[in-house]
Write an enzyme that holds these catalytic residues in place. Structure first.
Site, PDB file in Angstrom:
ATOM      1  N   ARG A  86       0.826  -1.196   0.000  1.00 36.19           N
ATOM      2  CA  ARG A  86       0.000   0.000   0.000  1.00 36.19           C
ATOM      3  C   ARG A  86       0.869   1.259   0.000  1.00 36.19           C
ATOM      4  NH1 ARG A  86      -2.251   1.505   3.810  1.00 36.19           N
ATOM      5  NH2 ARG A  86      -1.136   0.296   5.397  1.00 36.19           N
ATOM      6  N   LYS A 226      -8.867  -2.112   1.408  1.00 36.75           N
ATOM      7  CA  LYS A 226      -8.650  -1.214   2.527  1.00 36.75           C
ATOM      8  C   LYS A 226      -9.402   0.102   2.368  1.00 36.75           C
ATOM      9  CE  LYS A 226      -6.277  -3.791   5.198  1.00 36.75           C
ATOM     10  NZ  LYS A 226      -6.976  -4.362   6.373  1.00 36.75           N
ATOM     11  N   HIS A 245      -9.597  -4.162  13.272  1.00 41.32           N
ATOM     12  CA  HIS A 245      -8.598  -4.778  12.392  1.00 41.32           C
ATOM     13  C   HIS A 245      -8.113  -6.044  13.082  1.00 41.32           C
ATOM     14  CE1 HIS A 245      -4.517  -4.532  10.135  1.00 41.32           C
ATOM     15  NE2 HIS A 245      -5.422  -5.150   9.406  1.00 41.32           N
ATOM     16  N   SER A 263       0.156  -6.465   9.923  1.00 41.48           N
ATOM     17  CA  SER A 263       0.701  -7.452   8.997  1.00 41.48           C
ATOM     18  C   SER A 263       1.956  -8.091   9.576  1.00 41.48           C
ATOM     19  CB  SER A 263       1.028  -6.786   7.671  1.00 41.48           C
ATOM     20  OG  SER A 263       1.572  -7.714   6.770  1.00 41.48           O
ATOM     21  N   LYS A 267      -2.416 -12.985  11.970  1.00 41.71           N
ATOM     22  CA  LYS A 267      -3.880 -13.006  12.017  1.00 41.71           C
ATOM     23  C   LYS A 267      -4.454 -14.082  11.101  1.00 41.71           C
ATOM     24  CE  LYS A 267      -5.021  -8.805  10.936  1.00 41.71           C
ATOM     25  NZ  LYS A 267      -3.689  -8.401  10.426  1.00 41.71           N
ATOM     26  N   THR A 268      -3.953 -14.126   9.883  1.00 40.89           N
ATOM     27  CA  THR A 268      -4.455 -15.115   8.932  1.00 40.89           C
ATOM     28  C   THR A 268      -4.091 -16.528   9.374  1.00 40.89           C
ATOM     29  OG1 THR A 268      -4.347 -13.566   7.087  1.00 40.89           O
ATOM     30  CG2 THR A 268      -4.358 -15.894   6.542  1.00 40.89           C
ATOM     31  N   ASP A 282      -9.356 -10.711   8.703  1.00 35.48           N
ATOM     32  CA  ASP A 282      -8.738  -9.377   8.710  1.00 35.48           C
ATOM     33  C   ASP A 282      -9.597  -8.257   9.277  1.00 35.48           C
ATOM     34  OD1 ASP A 282      -6.531  -7.718   8.142  1.00 35.48           O
ATOM     35  OD2 ASP A 282      -7.452  -7.055   6.282  1.00 35.48           O
ATOM     36  N   ARG A 347       1.101 -12.263  -2.163  1.00 39.17           N
ATOM     37  CA  ARG A 347      -0.265 -12.353  -1.644  1.00 39.17           C
ATOM     38  C   ARG A 347      -1.105 -13.397  -2.371  1.00 39.17           C
ATOM     39  NH1 ARG A 347      -1.607  -9.675   3.170  1.00 39.17           N
ATOM     40  NH2 ARG A 347       0.215  -8.376   3.530  1.00 39.17           N
TER      41      ARG A 347
END
Length: 513
Positions: A86, A226, A245, A263, A267-268, A282, A347
């Site tokens: 990003r 996002k 988040h 990141s 989390k994933t 997410d 990704r």
């Protein structure tokens, strides 16, 4: 002296043509210039646009347009250079009367004027109207029907609209679809910083009053998801819903767990536990009825992905329908997930139902466990800690972690950062608004935990500390030292084999912070 020559008059009759006055040649009127002179907004022409293509049709368009490469196992792979993460410094929020008293203005929510937004909107519409092909995707954000938001995406890119299809919820019948939010996406269009009020050729402009986002100058698909998250971070709190988040899953006993983190913190990975149903990886909302997913897909980081360690994510990343970003391919087009030749931030975007155990409704009850994750690249935090409510509030607002390589443009080494609410770059209100809402919801809606705290003074906020799950709280250390961190003989905690070190590769997260 030589004799002078006599000058003779010419006997030929020369006709002189009168000079005609030249006419002023006017430039062709573009849609943007006409709209600017008439003070009317430019009109987007979608008569020839491709609406809501199937996955197979999206594949055909994306490959024929030369946007992607079809891999050996079925996914599409897109390269988004030079933007492989990003661009938070190119994100702007329009200052207008509807939201200006609510927005927490500053380095995160950088203001842009309504005049500059309108100018860019007209330029973008004129640009889109000139394109030979446009693609439209109509989807829904928020799994809870009470807060469902219809969103229309318009783009010049077929693969980006397949990404949107994977990332959000959709319905078979769209005959009565009315968009509440609109995203215009032109990845190849460049802004002019001198006239458009932006920093570079890349721009992400959020207009909360018009419920519209303009995105250009970047192919990185994370900007699409996002932009909606940022919008919901403003809209949901106005309805009494805490936007978070975090990832979430639920056990067979219907006990819900939330995993907050930026990141690279896991989390994933942690939410994709085959023994627990995945709610989402997410973004979530917490209403008076419980927790619900804001999206409909997963956006997993796949650098050094292992089939043995994470079979669900590995299988989804090798499946037809998945969209990959910046993954290096072998000569036979198989995936080389160990390579960071393009970026560390490789990704995989796929629908939630590609996981083996998913909660189909995307909703669950109030959380029973709240876990904070940190990619602590310097070992200042203990591997695991159980927090008191006061400690948890402090840590939630400070949000200490490390930005990992590749998650944002220009980040190549771990960088210490403090991201309030574990996602300050996506938050529109002052961070204290979200923190106070979180504290209130725990007190009001988690009676079992609050009661436990009152009775025996044990902490309400905690990280799961039983021995079998110690690794879940190491964040980036779980599969090795953070990217760019080298063993130092003067630092025993960095030596291989030290308790702070774990065998393997690099921990993954869900989205650049």
């Amino acid at each position: 002296m030589p004799a002078k020559k006599k000058l003779h008059k010419s006997t030929s009759k020369t006709k002189t043509t009168p000079v005609k006055k030249s006419k002023t040649v006017s430039r062709p009127k573009t849609a943007a210039r006409t709209a600017a002179r008439s003070n009317k907004p430019a009109s987007l022409n979608l008569k020839k646009a491709f609406y809501n293509l199937t996955t197979a049709e999206s594949y055909e368009h994306a490959v024929r347009n030369g946007e992607v490469v079809l891999t050996a196992d079925g996914p599409l792979n897109a390269v988004t250079t030079p933007h492989t993460g990003r661009s938070p410094k190119d994100r702007f929020v329009v200052r207008e009367s509807y939201s200006e008293n609510d927005v927490h203005w500053g380095s995160v929510n950088v203001e842009i004027s309504e005049k500059h937004f309108e100018r860019m909107h007209q330029k973008m519409v004129a640009y889109l109207n000139k394109q030979p092909k446009l693609y439209v995707r109509e989807v829904f954000a928020c799994a809870d029907p009470a807060y469902e938001m219809p969103v229309r995406f318009v783009s010049t890119s077929a693969w980006h609209m397949l990404f949107v299809k994977n990332m959000f919820r959709h319905k078979a019948d769209l005959s009565n679809f009315e968009a509440e939010f609109t995203v215009l996406h032109a990845p190849e269009m460049q802004a002019n910083p001198k006239t458009d009020g932006v920093r570079s050729g890349t721009f992400i402009l959020l207009n909360l009053e018009k419920k519209m986002v303009l995105i250009g100058g970047t192919r990185y698909a994370g900007e699409l998801k996002k932009s909606i998250f940022s919008s919901l971070n403003y809209l949901l709190p106005k309805q009494g819903v805490l936007s978070m988040h975090c990832s979430a899953n639920v056990g067979s006993d219907r006990r819900t767990a939330l995993f907050f983190g930026l990141s690279g913190t896991g989390k994933t990975t942690l939410s994709a536990d085959p023994s627990r149903a995945l709610i989402g990886d997410d973004e979530h909302g917490w209403s008076e009825n419980g927790v619900f997913n804001l999206e409909g897909g997963c956006y997993a980081k796949v650098i050094k992905l292992s089939q043995e360690a994470e079979p669900d994510i590995w299988a989804a990343s090798h499946r037809y329908g998945t969209v990959l970003e910046n993954v290096v391919l072998n000569p036979d087009r198989t995936l080389n997930l160990d390579s960071d030749e393009i970026t560390e931030n490789t990704r995989s975007a796929y629908p939630l139902n590609f996981n083996s155990n998913t909660d189909a409704d995307g909703m669950a009850g109030h959380p029973n466990h709240i876990v904070f994750l940190s990619a602590d690249a310097w070992g200042v935090l203990p591997p695991i800690a159980k927090l008191t409510p006061e400690q948890a509030m402090y840590y939630f607002l400070s949000g200490y972690t490390a930005k990992l390589a590749g998650t944002e443009r220009g980040v190549t080494e771990p960088q210490a950062t403090f991201s309030a609410c574990f996602g300050e770059v996506f938050m529109v209100w002052d961070p204290t608004v979200y923190a106070e809402m979180l504290a209130e919801k725990i007190a009001a809606q988690c009676a079992d935990l609050a009661g436990e705290h009152r009775l025996d003074r044990r902490p309400v906020w905690h990280r799961q500390a039983h021995e079998a799950e110690l690794h879940t709280c190491h964040g980036a250390r779980r599969r090795g030292r953070p990217p760019g961190r080298r063993a130092d003989p003067d630092r025993p905690d960095l030596r291989p084999g030290h308790p702070h070190q774990r065998p393997g590769g690099t921990q993954r997260g869900a989205e650049p912070a």
